[in-house]
Design an enzyme around this catalytic site. Structure first.
Site: not given
Ligand code: ZN
Length: 486
Positions: A165, A174-175, A233, A291, A442
């Site tokens: 990563d 974090l959620q 992703d 995401c 956006c």
């Protein structure tokens, strides 16, 4: 138009490697007769000496098992799809860990207690657990999904876990990224995950890779692993990982999420397609939001990540029925799932019969995914948040178009803009004044680029600018005073 019979890779020995056949038939039985007329060998594979369908073959019509329909008498209509799939019985999947490697693993008394849940399962037991402990699994992307897979595989005792990563832990993640905690903010995600895994199970060896995965490093990295888990992703990385796995015969356990929905499959084993077989080309850049930009329901990464973990355990232990030649799509909010049958594409550029890609160096992944600017295309001009703030404060005549969806605008209000979702831009271009500068905004500054391209294609010629980085980075700059932003 007739019906299509799709033949799973392991049954193609009976059909001269033909992956699909089109026949005219009004029942499954008639379709199979047509197939065996064309390929007499297939009769031996499909039927026993009494002419009954062999037990190991599953037949699906439009993704429904004929056992839940009218069996061989199931009626067919034009355009129907019949899928012939050998049922892989428990234990039939071969472990990616050789018996020699399994035997080298010694289980200590303490580990017998730690892994007792697996040891009690006859499908895993001592041999399966040793294979898990001998296993080397690379996890690409340590966000919400990759974090779940990493934590659970570490707890399961996988010998070596690679953590690839190149990003940092952010408050926004974090959620759903429960492998990281508040005090890890701004730390590299790979290092944060490594520390967490060490605490969870000190017996596991971890290796971190903090450089972005690329055509220059992927082959060397995956060489050391038995399985690659793709929890990234980005389309660029997905094609890169799948191509590298297909070329080097590494199973690619793939998972993806969008809001409430998840998708899991195993790619790149002998019987499974590669990502390119499923999706020969990526969607245009910017059309599929990430995401972070589209949201994800909190429970979803736990569900999808755990399904991915189960696939890794099946491949390591050589037990169970892995998602090879199959994919699962789950809608967690309505709790509906669909098992989809996947098949290799004989025309695939990587794993097909005449591949055009023989190494990952053969392809420019950024370009393939539409991320490189087309030199013939007029460049899109960007504007910094500071500049936009200055022009708003000086009450200059400009038009600001907010292309976010209504629910996104409710989170961060941006007054004084014209709200037009991308899908409506072309027909609403009359609302723009070609004499004044139009600035597109956006959330992340990607859909706004797509908006400018869309309007250009629709023939709009006025001056257009993109707010760089989107409103996400501009919140404190454009309306710093309280109350302007919710
Ligand atoms: Zn392929």
């Amino acid at each position: 138009m007739g019906v299509r019979i799709i033949i799973a890779a392991s049954l193609r020995t009976f059909t001269n490697r033909t992956p699909e056949v089109e026949v005219q038939a009004d029942t499954v039985s008639a379709a199979l007769s047509a197939l065996t007329d064309e390929y007499p060998e297939a009769a031996r594979g499909l039927f026993d000496e009494n002419g009954d369908l062999r037990g190991f073959v599953s037949i699906y019509v439009n993704d429904r098992d004929i056992r839940t329909l009218k069996g061989l008498g199931t009626k067919l209509s034009d355009g129907d799809e019949i899928y012939l799939l050998p049922a892989i019985a428990g234990g039939a999947c071969e472990s990616v860990i050789s018996t020699e490697r399994m035997k080298e693993v010694k289980i200590e008394d303490k580990e017998i207690r730690r892994y007792n849940n697996h040891l009690q399962l006859k499908e895993i037991s001592i041999k399966g657990q040793k294979r898990i402990m001998a296993g080397r699994v690379l996890i690409a992307g340590i966000g919400a999904l990759g974090g779940v897979v990493a934590e659970r595989l570490a707890a399961a005792g996988v010998g070596t876990i690679g953590l690839a990563d190149d990003r940092e832990v952010l408050l926004d993640g974090l959620q759903v990224q429960t492998i990281h905690s508040s005090r890890d903010i701004d730390r590299p995600r790979a290092a944060s995950a490594r520390d967490r895994l060490k605490k969870l199970n000190p017996n596991v060896t971890t290796v971190t890779y903090q450089d972005k995965l690329s055509a220059d490093n992927i082959e060397e990295i995956i060489e050391d692993y038995d399985i690659v888990v793709d929890a990234t992703d980005s389309f660029v990385t997905r094609y890169l990982i799948s191509d590298a796995c297909a070329l080097h015969n590494k199973p690619d356990v793939f998972g993806a999420m969008y809001q409430f929905e998840g998708f899991v499959t195993v790619l790149c084993t002998g019987d499974a397609p590669c990502y390119r077989c499923l999706y020969p080309s990526p969607p245009p850049a910017g059309i599929v939001p990430s995401c972070a930009a589209s949201g994800v329901m909190n429970a979803l990464p736990g569900i999808i990540g755990s399904l991915m973990e189960a696939e890794v355990l099946k491949l390591l232990t050589g037990s169970g029925e892995p998602l090879v030649g199959k994919a699962i799509r789950l809608d967690s909010w309505n709790l509906q799932y669909r098992m989809i049958h996947t098949a290799s594409d004989p025309g695939c550029a990587v794993c097909g019969s005449a591949p055009s890609i023989r190494t990952v160096q053969d392809i420019d992944y950024e370009d393939f995914c539409g991320l490189r600017e087309d030199p013939d295309e007029e460049p899109i001009e960007g504007i910094e948040a500071e500049e936009l703030a200055r022009r708003i404060m000086s009450e200059e005549k400009i038009t600001i178009i907010d292309v976010r969806e209504p629910h996104e605008r409710a989170i961060r209000r941006f007054p004084g803009t014209l709200a037009i979702p991308i899908g409506q831009l072309a027909r609403r271009q009359k609302e723009l004044d070609p004499e004044v500068d139009t600035i597109f905004v956006c959330k992340e500054g990607k859909r706004s680029i797509l908006a400018i391209r869309t309007l250009r294609e629709a023939g709009y010629t006025g001056p257009m600018y993109n707010l760089k980085g989107g409103l996400e980075n501009a919140a404190q700059i454009i309306f710093p005073h309280e109350g302007a932003w919710l």
